[in-house]
Motif scaffolding. Structure first.
Motif, mmCIF file in Angstrom:
data_model
loop_
_atom_site.group_PDB
_atom_site.id
_atom_site.type_symbol
_atom_site.label_atom_id
_atom_site.label_comp_id
_atom_site.label_asym_id
_atom_site.label_seq_id
_atom_site.Cartn_x
_atom_site.Cartn_y
_atom_site.Cartn_z
ATOM 1 N N MET A 1 -20.180 3.297 -57.106
ATOM 2 C CA MET A 1 -21.381 3.953 -56.625
ATOM 3 C C MET A 1 -22.308 2.889 -56.045
ATOM 4 O O MET A 1 -22.566 1.865 -56.676
ATOM 5 C CB MET A 1 -22.069 4.691 -57.780
ATOM 6 N N LYS A 2 -22.810 3.150 -54.848
ATOM 7 C CA LYS A 2 -23.709 2.207 -54.193
ATOM 8 C C LYS A 2 -25.106 2.310 -54.769
ATOM 9 O O LYS A 2 -25.548 3.383 -55.174
ATOM 10 C CB LYS A 2 -23.799 2.510 -52.703
ATOM 11 N N ILE A 33 -25.387 7.355 -44.787
ATOM 12 C CA ILE A 33 -25.353 7.622 -46.229
ATOM 13 C C ILE A 33 -24.901 9.063 -46.468
ATOM 14 O O ILE A 33 -24.903 9.882 -45.551
ATOM 15 C CB ILE A 33 -26.725 7.380 -46.894
ATOM 16 N N ASN A 34 -24.543 9.354 -47.694
ATOM 17 C CA ASN A 34 -24.119 10.691 -48.065
ATOM 18 C C ASN A 34 -25.322 11.635 -48.048
ATOM 19 O O ASN A 34 -26.389 11.284 -48.560
ATOM 20 C CB ASN A 34 -23.513 10.637 -49.476
#
Length: 76
Positions: A1-2, A33-34
């Motif tokens: 996870m970033k 980004i998500n």
């Protein structure tokens, strides 16, 4: 996870807020980004927009009945 720096998060949310026509998905794509990540940041800050299609503001002034209804809604 970033993990992202707080300044990046704040800038991403500010970018979303500044683009009234943009969606979370489009801003997230621009930033790489998500969309769910951006959505969580936006919720954490408390930014909200109406869901669904945006309604255009009528160009004509309200009729007397509409104005009266609006005034009554404000009282309630």
């Amino acid at each position: 996870m970033k993990t992202y720096p707080p300044q990046f998060k704040a800038d991403a949310v500010a970018l979303y807020e500044s683009r009234s026509e943009a969606t979370i998905r489009s801003v997230a794509a621009d930033l790489g980004i998500n969309p769910e990540t951006l959505r969580n940041w936006v919720r954490a800050v408390g930014v909200s927009r109406p869901r669904g299609r945006r309604v255009e503001v009528p160009a004509e002034p309200p009729t007397p009945l509409e104005a009266e209804n609006a005034a009554l809604r404000k009282k309630v």
